[in-house]
Scaffold this active site. Structure first.
Site: not given
Ligand code: HSE
Length: 448
Positions: A131, A202, A305, A126, A12-13, A133, A187
């Site tokens: 994501g 995070k 995303g 970053e 995806t990324v 932001i 997921e």
């Molecule tokens: N799995 C993460 C979320 C996204 O649901 O925010 C990727 O960091």
């Protein structure tokens, strides 16, 4: 001047990143100077119609991170291994690294950043938090004059999506999780998201930047949202709150002469409806930062995303390319031969150089309000008993609501004033020691 990028992963990324790099029109002019030299993929059998010749794809990821022609490695395969090993190898070979990998950074930051410092290369991340932001570079650069008083964030989109739907539809966690999985918002294995591990990774990263020290990821207290019931969402609403999975990093109040500790925790939280985080819904993320002297600032946007995360990845790549460009101009002026092995002095605002370990407070030392829902017998003295148990441990109650249930029992919803968690747990132990009055502790949720 072309800078060569080795892309590890085309999920995806990775695809979002390639899409930006291959379509530079009306974006920053430096994107035209970036060339995707190699893309590391798991299998060459899958058709890839991104507009690059087949010889750019390889399954040999080691060859990419050791390729002498490549300047910047973009690691977007995720997971701990082989991501950690590939990043270390890239660093060893003098390459800058851009990554979206919060788990590997949170767990191995010491090893990775020490290696990067020694090799004179950057690791930029970053995309690892929030994501699309911008929050990592703002913490490192735009807010660096501040004393950071606290960070409170909704930094997991999956859980925010599930909680938003539970609130809007009155549904149960399991049903909405299953639907979110079917729709691709969660997921197939939702563990890291719904049990709080992703948000813990995070907040460990954000805290390390905000408080300038290393964080032992294993000390971040985390709880997920599996136990949140529709009844608690309804109670929260009637009391003027909404339930969100929040991540916190803040300095603990310390006694004079005692070392200052950090509070790092992730858990479902009752958020007052007038707090800015209360209206962050769906898959969106938001990070609320309080600094001295800036005051309160909030970063809001899409936390995951393809496009949003790639936007952050490419910004990091551009930051590095811009520095490489300056380096090349200076080398030319000084008539130096291009040489990747020449010692490089890193920009101190862009590099991470943490020299000490942050002291993290055990969860029992943290101070917060609590909401709890009890199922009790409905007979004289029960409310008094609840008040006495809390009072015995210095826990003051802010509100208490009791409802009679059809089976003859009572449901009691309590909100406490601020209390040290250890004292609250002692009161709970006393409350439940005598099984006759309190039949079940249906919920315990912290309150912002
Ligand atoms: N799995 C993460 C979320 C996204 O649901 O925010 C990727 O960091």
């Amino acid at each position: 001047m072309t800078f060569k990028v080795g892309l590890l992963g085309l999920g995806t990324v990775g695809s979002g990143t390639a899409k930006i790099l291959l379509d530079p029109a009306q974006r920053h002019p430096l994107i035209k100077e970036l060339e995707i030299a190699k893309i590391g993929v798991r299998s060459l059998d899958k058709p890839r119609d991104i507009g690059l010749p087949q010889d750019r794809f390889t399954t040999d990821l080691d060859a990419i991170v050791t390729d002498p022609d490549i300047d910047i490695i973009v690691e977007v395969i995720g997971g701990l291994e082989p991501a950690r090993n590939l990043m270390l190898k890239a660093i060893e070979h003098g390459k800058h690294v851009v990554t979206a990998n919060k788990a590997a950074i949170a767990l191995y930051s010491d090893e990775l950043f020490t290696a990067a410092e020694q090799a004179g290369v950057y690791i930029l991340l970053e995309a690892a938090v929030g994501g699309g932001i911008p929050v990592i570079e703002p913490l490192k650069q735009s807010l660096c004059a501040n004393r950071i008083l606290g960070i409170t964030g909704i930094i997991n989109g999956t859980t925010n999506y599930i909680l938003t739907r539970m609130k809007n539809e009155g549904g149960d966690f399991a049903d909405i999780l299953a639907d979110a999985q079917a729709l691709g918002y969660a997921e197939a294995d939702p563990t890291a998201d719904v049990d709080g591990g992703d948000a813990a990774d995070k907040i460990a990263i954000l805290a390390s930047l905000a408080y300038g020290g290393r964080i032992d990821r294993k000390q971040v207290h985390s709880e997920g949202i599996r136990a949140i019931a529709a009844a608690d969402i309804a109670y929260a609403d009637s009391l003027g709150f909404v339930i969100k999975l929040l991540a916190f990093a803040q300095r603990c109040a310390s006694l004079p002469g005692e070392p200052q500790k950090l509070e790092l925790r992730v858990h479902p939280t009752l958020v007052p409806l007038d707090h800015p985080l209360a209206s962050v819904n769906g898959v969106n993320n938001a990070i609320f930062i309080e600094g001295d002297p800036v005051g309160k600032v909030m970063f809001f946007g899409p936390g995951a995303g393809s496009g949003p995360t790639a936007s952050a990845v490419v910004a990091d790549v551009l930051n590095i390319a811009a520095l490489l460009q300056v380096e090349q101009v200076q080398s030319k002026q000084l008539q130096l031969e291009p040489n990747r092995d020449r010692p490089r002095s890193l920009d101190p605002l862009l590099a991470c150089r943490h020299q000490h370990d942050c002291d993290i407070a055990p969860i029992n030392e943290t101070v917060t309000r609590f909401y709890l829902r009890l199922i009790s017998s409905d007979r004289p003295g029960t409310l008094g008993f609840v008040g006495t148990c809390f009072g015995n441990h210095g826990v003051s109650l802010e509100s208490i609501v009791q409802t009679h249930r059809q089976d003859g029992s009572a449901e009691i919803a309590v909100v406490t004033h601020d209390v040290q968690e250890g004292k609250f747990r002692q009161a709970m132990a006393e409350l439940t020691a005598e099984g006759d009055r309190i039949r079940d502790v249906a919920a315990v949720i912290r309150v912002l």
